[in-house]
Design an enzyme around this catalytic site. Structure first.
Site, mmCIF file in Angstrom:
data_model
loop_
_atom_site.group_PDB
_atom_site.id
_atom_site.type_symbol
_atom_site.label_atom_id
_atom_site.label_comp_id
_atom_site.label_asym_id
_atom_site.label_seq_id
_atom_site.Cartn_x
_atom_site.Cartn_y
_atom_site.Cartn_z
ATOM 1 C CB SER A 1 1.108 -47.669 28.892
ATOM 2 O OG SER A 1 0.151 -48.633 28.537
ATOM 3 C CG ASP B 1 0.790 -52.165 28.241
ATOM 4 O OD1 ASP B 1 -0.247 -52.484 28.846
ATOM 5 O OD2 ASP B 1 1.340 -51.050 28.366
ATOM 6 C CB CYS C 1 2.657 -51.208 23.764
ATOM 7 S SG CYS C 1 1.577 -50.135 24.722
HETATM 8 P P1 FAD Z 1 -14.415 -43.406 26.710
HETATM 9 O O1 FAD Z 1 -15.461 -42.436 26.985
HETATM 10 O O2 FAD Z 1 -14.131 -44.427 27.729
HETATM 11 O O3 FAD Z 1 -14.727 -44.131 25.320
HETATM 12 C C1 FAD Z 1 -13.836 -45.133 24.853
HETATM 13 C C2 FAD Z 1 -14.512 -45.973 23.782
HETATM 14 O O4 FAD Z 1 -15.630 -46.663 24.335
HETATM 15 C C3 FAD Z 1 -15.080 -45.215 22.602
HETATM 16 O O5 FAD Z 1 -14.101 -44.984 21.628
HETATM 17 C C4 FAD Z 1 -16.143 -46.166 22.108
HETATM 18 O O6 FAD Z 1 -15.553 -47.181 21.350
HETATM 19 C C5 FAD Z 1 -16.670 -46.763 23.374
HETATM 20 N N1 FAD Z 1 -17.834 -46.015 23.840
HETATM 21 C C6 FAD Z 1 -17.887 -45.120 24.848
HETATM 22 N N2 FAD Z 1 -19.148 -44.645 24.990
HETATM 23 C C7 FAD Z 1 -19.892 -45.232 24.047
HETATM 24 C C8 FAD Z 1 -21.275 -45.166 23.698
HETATM 25 N N3 FAD Z 1 -22.138 -44.393 24.347
HETATM 26 N N4 FAD Z 1 -21.709 -45.942 22.692
HETATM 27 C C9 FAD Z 1 -20.865 -46.747 22.020
HETATM 28 N N5 FAD Z 1 -19.538 -46.848 22.309
HETATM 29 C C10 FAD Z 1 -19.066 -46.109 23.301
HETATM 30 N N6 FAD Z 1 -4.824 -44.845 25.989
HETATM 31 C C11 FAD Z 1 -3.896 -43.935 25.620
HETATM 32 O O7 FAD Z 1 -4.209 -42.965 24.927
HETATM 33 N N7 FAD Z 1 -2.586 -44.063 26.018
HETATM 34 C C12 FAD Z 1 -2.158 -45.093 26.781
HETATM 35 O O8 FAD Z 1 -0.985 -45.169 27.122
HETATM 36 C C13 FAD Z 1 -3.133 -46.069 27.181
HETATM 37 N N8 FAD Z 1 -2.765 -47.131 27.929
HETATM 38 C C14 FAD Z 1 -3.698 -48.044 28.315
HETATM 39 C C15 FAD Z 1 -3.313 -49.138 29.098
HETATM 40 C C16 FAD Z 1 -4.249 -50.057 29.505
HETATM 41 C C17 FAD Z 1 -3.824 -51.232 30.359
HETATM 42 C C18 FAD Z 1 -5.602 -49.907 29.131
HETATM 43 C C19 FAD Z 1 -6.631 -50.892 29.566
HETATM 44 C C20 FAD Z 1 -5.984 -48.836 28.341
HETATM 45 C C21 FAD Z 1 -5.045 -47.890 27.929
HETATM 46 N N9 FAD Z 1 -5.430 -46.794 27.160
HETATM 47 C C22 FAD Z 1 -4.475 -45.890 26.769
HETATM 48 C C23 FAD Z 1 -6.848 -46.536 26.822
HETATM 49 C C24 FAD Z 1 -7.457 -45.620 27.907
HETATM 50 O O9 FAD Z 1 -7.572 -46.330 29.130
HETATM 51 C C25 FAD Z 1 -8.866 -45.122 27.559
HETATM 52 O O10 FAD Z 1 -9.653 -46.199 27.195
HETATM 53 C C26 FAD Z 1 -8.892 -44.114 26.449
HETATM 54 O O11 FAD Z 1 -8.074 -43.004 26.804
HETATM 55 C C27 FAD Z 1 -10.310 -43.610 26.181
HETATM 56 O O12 FAD Z 1 -10.848 -43.102 27.363
HETATM 57 P P2 FAD Z 1 -12.006 -42.034 27.353
HETATM 58 O O13 FAD Z 1 -12.591 -42.003 28.722
HETATM 59 O O14 FAD Z 1 -11.535 -40.755 26.781
HETATM 60 O O15 FAD Z 1 -13.041 -42.657 26.339
#
Ligand code: FAD
Length: 690
Positions: free
Chosen positions: A450, A688, A643
Site C-alpha cells: 500500500s 485495504d 488497513c
Molecule cells: P513471502 O515469502 O511471500 O511469505 C509470506 C507468507 O507466506 C509467510 O509469512 C507464510 O505465511 C507464507 N509462506 C511463504 N512460504 C511458505 C512456505 N514455504 N510454507 C508455508 N508458508 C509459507 N505488506 C507490508 O509490509 N506493507 C504494506 O503496505 C503491504 N500492503 C499490501 C497490500 C496488498 C493489497 C497486499 C495484497 C499485500 C500487502 N502487503 C503489505 C503484504 C505484502 O504484499 C507481502 O505479502 C509481504 O511483504 C510478505 O512478502 P514476502 O515476499 O517477504 O514474504
C-alpha cells in the site's frame, strides 16, 4: 479435365486462405516469443491471436478449456493443475486460458461434448481479478448477448467451477458464486459442486484437493471418460543451446521481456512489464535489533507511471542466492546452472512462463516461486521421480495423507528443495524432469504494498512501508525469511553503504540481470485501487491502521496536511494506530507531530501499545472507548477506513463498529450490522487488507 489459368488462381487463393485460416497468422511474421505475446495481449495488441474460443478449441483439437481469473497466480496455478490432471488421468484434451484473452459471446456455441472449467479468484471487496473484469461484467450483465440466440442461451454448456476467496472479507467467494448463478440462469449445466477455497482459514489447497476428486468422478461419468494410470507427460521441451554462452545478447538472464533484454524498456509499465525504478532513500522504522521495518522511496519520474494516494505498488522480487543454490543443487543442476537452454511448449496451447533462451540460474532466480508452500498434489507427482524406494514411499504418503503432510511440511514452512533434501536424506533428485518443475512450481509473483506517500505532495516519488518477514518456527534450524521483504532489506543495506549486503546471511543478485539494477534500482509497477480519501476534503475520516496497516494512512494524512498548506479546509482526521511498544515499533512518530502542527485539532492519533500495560490493548479496544466520537462523526458522513491484517484485526474492527452503532443509536445489533454493510456498499467503509 485440364485446369485453366483462372481455376488455378482460384485454387491457389483457396489454398492460401485455408492455410492462413488454419495457421492463424502463426507464420506471418508475428511475435513468436510466447511471453512477448502474452505481454502484447495485455496491451491490447493481439498479435494475430484469435479471441474466438470455439475456433481455438477446434484448431487445437481440445475438448476441455480451463479459464482462470487470477490476481496473485494461485488461480492460474490451479487451472494448470486441473489441465494436467485431466490430461494424465482421463486423457482429456485440456487447455488453460486467461479470461482476458477471449471473447465470451460464443460460449453458447461450445458443443455439449466439451467442458468449460472456471477457476475464479475473488479480489478485495468482492471484485473480479483484473483479468476477469470484462468476463464478469458480460456474464452477470442484464442480458448477455450470445451469437446463436439459443433458448436457453447456454443450454449446451457443461461447466465446472471453483472459487478462491477469503472468508475474512464481506463478499466471500462472490466471483464464483455470482458467475455460477449467472451461468445457471442462462441454462448451463454444472458438473459437480461449485467449489470454494478459503484463504482466510488457511485451507485453500486442501479445499481445492477435497473439491476436485468428486468433481472428476462426476465429470468422468457425464462425459463417459475412462480413468487410466496417470502418466507424466512433459508440457515443455528443454533444448540445450550449446552454441550460446550466457553473455550472448539474445540470452535472457532474468529480464522480463524483450524490451528489457535489449536495454530499452518502455511503458506502459504493468504486471507484464516492470519499471526498473531508482530507490531514492531507504531507512529503518523500528528501533529494535530483531525486527525490521523498511521505509523506501522509489522514483518513478523517469517513467510514465502515475499513482493516486491509496494505490498499490508491486515489487518484483529476486530469490535469495542461498535458496537458488539449494534448489539447483537438489535437482543436480548446479554444474549446468549457466548453460543456455531454450524452453518450448510441446502443447500448442501451453505458454512458457518466462522468456527464452535463458539459463537454469536465471529461471530459478527470477521466475520461480521456489520458497513458497509446497503443494501436496505436486509431492505426489514427484514421487515417481524419487531417488530410491524409501523416498518414493515417503512422498506417496505425504501426497496422500493430509495430516501427515501438514505436520511434516507446512508446520515448518518447508519449501520444495528443503523438503526433498529431508525426504531423500540428502540424495539428489536428478530424475525430476525440468519440465515438471516449470509446471509444478508457480511463477514468482510481484508483492503488493500500500503506497504510503501522497501523490499530491510527491507525484513522482512512491513510498513503501514494509515489515520484513521473519519467523522462528519450531523444528526448523534457521528462521523462515520472506522472499520480497528480505530482498528489500538487502537493497536498503546496499543503499546505506554496504557494497555486498547479506542480511541474515542471505545474498542477492542485487545488481540484476546484466547489472541493470545497479545504482540501486528495484523493478516495480503500480496497481490502481479504490481505497481513496473522500473527494470532498471537508468530510471527516476515521482510519484504523495498526502496524504496517498505517501505510496508506501516512499517505492520507500527508495529503490532508498538504491540502491545508495549500489553503484548503479539511475535515476531522482520526488515526487509530497500534504497535507493541512506544519505544520500539512506533513508526512515523515524528511525522505525526509534524502533521499535528499543520492540521491542529483536526488531527488526532489514538494509540494502542499491546505490550506496555498489564493487559494487551489493541486498536479495536481503543475504538470502543471512542464510541461517542466515532458515532458522531459517522453521522456527519465520516469515511471509515481499515488497513492491515485481514485475518483478525479487520474482522474485529467490523464487529466493534457495529457494536458502537448499536449502543450509540440504541438499535439492535443485527440492525447495526446492516448499517455497516450499507456503509460498505456505499464506499463509506473501505478496507485495504491482506
Ligand atoms: P513471502 O515469502 O511471500 O511469505 C509470506 C507468507 O507466506 C509467510 O509469512 C507464510 O505465511 C507464507 N509462506 C511463504 N512460504 C511458505 C512456505 N514455504 N510454507 C508455508 N508458508 C509459507 N505488506 C507490508 O509490509 N506493507 C504494506 O503496505 C503491504 N500492503 C499490501 C497490500 C496488498 C493489497 C497486499 C495484497 C499485500 C500487502 N502487503 C503489505 C503484504 C505484502 O504484499 C507481502 O505479502 C509481504 O511483504 C510478505 O512478502 P514476502 O515476499 O517477504 O514474504
Amino acid at each position: 479435365a485440364d485446369l485453366d489459368t483462372l481455376d488455378l488462381i482460384v485454387l491457389a487463393a483457396i489454398l492460401f486462405g485455408t492455410l492462413a485460416y488454419f495457421t492463424k497468422g502463426k507464420y506471418w511474421g508475428v511475435v513468436k516469443d510466447p511471453y512477448a505475446s502474452s505481454f502484447a495481449a495485455a496491451n491490447g495488441m493481439k498479435a494475430g491471436k484469435t479471441r474466438n474460443i470455439l475456433e481455438k478449441l477446434e484448431e487445437s483439437g481440445k475438448n476441455c478449456i480451463i479459464f482462470y481469473g487470477s490476481q496473485t497466480g494461485t488461480a492460474e496455478d490451479y487451472a494448470s493443475r486441473l489441465a494436467k490432471e485431466g490430461k494424465s488421468r482421463f486423457g482429456l484434451e485440456t487447455m488453460v486460458a486467461d479470461l482476458e484473452d477471449y471473447d465470451y459471446d460464443n460460449l453458447d456455441a461450445i458443443p455439449s461434448d466439451k467442458v468449460v472449467m472456471f477457476v475464479l479468484a475473488t479480489y478485495g471487496e468482492g471484485e473480479p481479478t483484473d483479468n476477469a473484469v470484462d468476463f464478469y461484467e458480460f456474464i452477470t450483465g442484464d442480458s448477455p448477448s450470445f451469437s446463436s440466440g439459443n433458448e436457453p442461451a447456454l443450454g449446451n454448456l457443461n461447466y465446472v467451477a471453483f472459487g478462491l476467496g477469503n472468508n475474512t472479507y464481506e463478499h466471500y467467494n462472490s466471483m464464483v458464486r455470482n458467475v455460477n448463478k449467472a451461468l445457471e440462469a442462462l441454462g448451463a449445466h454444472r458438473i459437480g459442486e461449485a467449489g470454494e477455497g478459503d484463504d482466510g482459514a488457511g485451507t485453500m489447497e486442501e479445499d481445492f484437493l477435497a473439491w476436485k476428486d468428486p468433481m472428476w468422478t462426476a465429470l468422468a461419468e457425464k462425459m463417459g471418460l475412462e480413468e487410466r494410470e496417470a502418466v507424466y507427460e512433459p508440457i515443455f521441451g528443454i533444448v540445450d543451446k550449446e552454441t550460446l554462452t550466457p553473455d550472448a545478447p539474445e540470452v535472457y538472464l532474468g529480464e522480463p521481456n524483450k524490451m528489457h533484454l535489449d536495454g530499452t524498456p518502455k511503458g506502459p509499465f504493468n504486471a507484464h512489464n516492470p519499471y526498473i525504478a531508482p530507490i531514492q532513500t531507504s531507512y529503518e522504522l523500528f528501533n529494535v535489533k530483531d525486527r525490521n521495518c523498511l521505509h523506501m522511496e522509489v522514483d518513478i519520474s523517469g517513467s510514465n507511471l502515475t499513482y493516486q494516494t491509496g494505490d498499490h505498488i508491486a515489487v518484483w522480487p529476486t530469490n535469495a542466492g542461498e535458496e537458488v543454490d539449494r534448489f539447483l543443487d537438489i535437482f543436480g543442476l548446479t554444474e549446468k546452472r549457466h548453460n543456455v537452454i531454450s524452453v518450448k511448449a510441446l502443447e500448442p496451447t501451453a505458454k512458457v512462463p518466462f522468456p527464452t533462451p535463458t539459463t537454469f540460474d536465471a529461471i530459478v532466480r527470477y521466475h520461480m516461486e521456489i520458497c513458497a508452500p509446497v503443494s501436496r498434489q505436486f509431492i505426489a507427482t514427484l514421487a515417481a521421480f524419487a531417488p530410491d524406494e524409501e523416498s518414493k514411499a515417503e512422498m506417496t504418503k505425504l501426497g496422500s495423507d493430509k495430516d501427515y503432510f501438514h505436520s511434516k511440511v507446512n508446520a515448518h514452512y518447508l519449501n520444495i528443495a528443503r523438503l526433498l533434501a529431508i525426504v531423500g536424506k540428502g540424495q539428489k533428485w536428478t530424475n525430476v524432469p525440468f519440465s515438471a518443475l516449470i509446471e509444478g512450481v508457480t511463477k514468482l509473483q510481484p508483492r503488493y504494498y500500500s503506497i504510503s506517500s501522497s501523490s499530491l505532495e510527491q507525484p513522482k516519488l512512491i513510498s513503501i512501508t514494509a515489515v520484513v518477514e521473519s519467523q522462528n518456527l519450531p523444528g526448523r534450524g534457521d528462521p523462515f525469511r520472506g522472499v520480497s521483504t528480505n530482498y528489500l532489506l538487502a537493497l536498503k543495506e546496499k543503499q546505506n553503504g554496504d557494497p555486498n549486503p547479506s542480511p541474515f546471511g542471505l545474498s542477492y543478485h542485487i545488481t540484476g540481470p546484466r547489472n541493470r539494477y545497479d545504482g540501486i534500482h528495484v523493478p516495480v509497477h503500480v496497481r490502481h485501487s479504490n481505497f481513496k480519501l473522500p473527494s470532498d476534503p471537508t468530510k471527516p475520516v476515521i482510519m484504523v491502521g495498526p502496524g504496517t496497516g498505517v501505510a496508506p494512512f501516512r499517505g492520507f494524512i500527508r495529503e490532508r496536511k498538504k491540502m491545508v498548506e495549500n489553503g484548503q479546509t479539511v475535515g476531522k482526521t482520526i488515526l487509530f494506530f497500534g504497535c507493541r511498544k512506544s519505544t520500539e515499533d512506533f513508526m512515523y512518530e515524528k511525522e505525526w507531530k509534524e502533521a499535528k502542527k499543520v492540521l491542529g485539532d483536526n488531527f488526532e492519533i489514538v494509540l494502542a501499545f499491546s505490550r506496555e500495560g498489564p493487559k494487551k490493548v489493541y486498536v479495536q479496544h481503543r475504538l470502543k472507548e471512542y464510541a461517542k466520537e466515532v458515532n458522531a462523526l459517522l453521522e456527519k458522513k465520516a469515511y471509515f477506513y481499515v488497513c492491515g491484517d485481514a485475518a483478525n484485526m479487520a474482522r474485529e474492527v467490523n464487529t466493534v463498529l457495529a457494536q458502537i452503532i448499536s449502543t450509540e443509536r440504541g438499535i439492535p445489533e443485527t440492525k447495526a450490522e446492516e448499517v455497516v454493510k450499507q456503509m460498505r456498499a456505499s464506499n463509506q467503509y473501505q478496507e485495504d487488507v491482506w
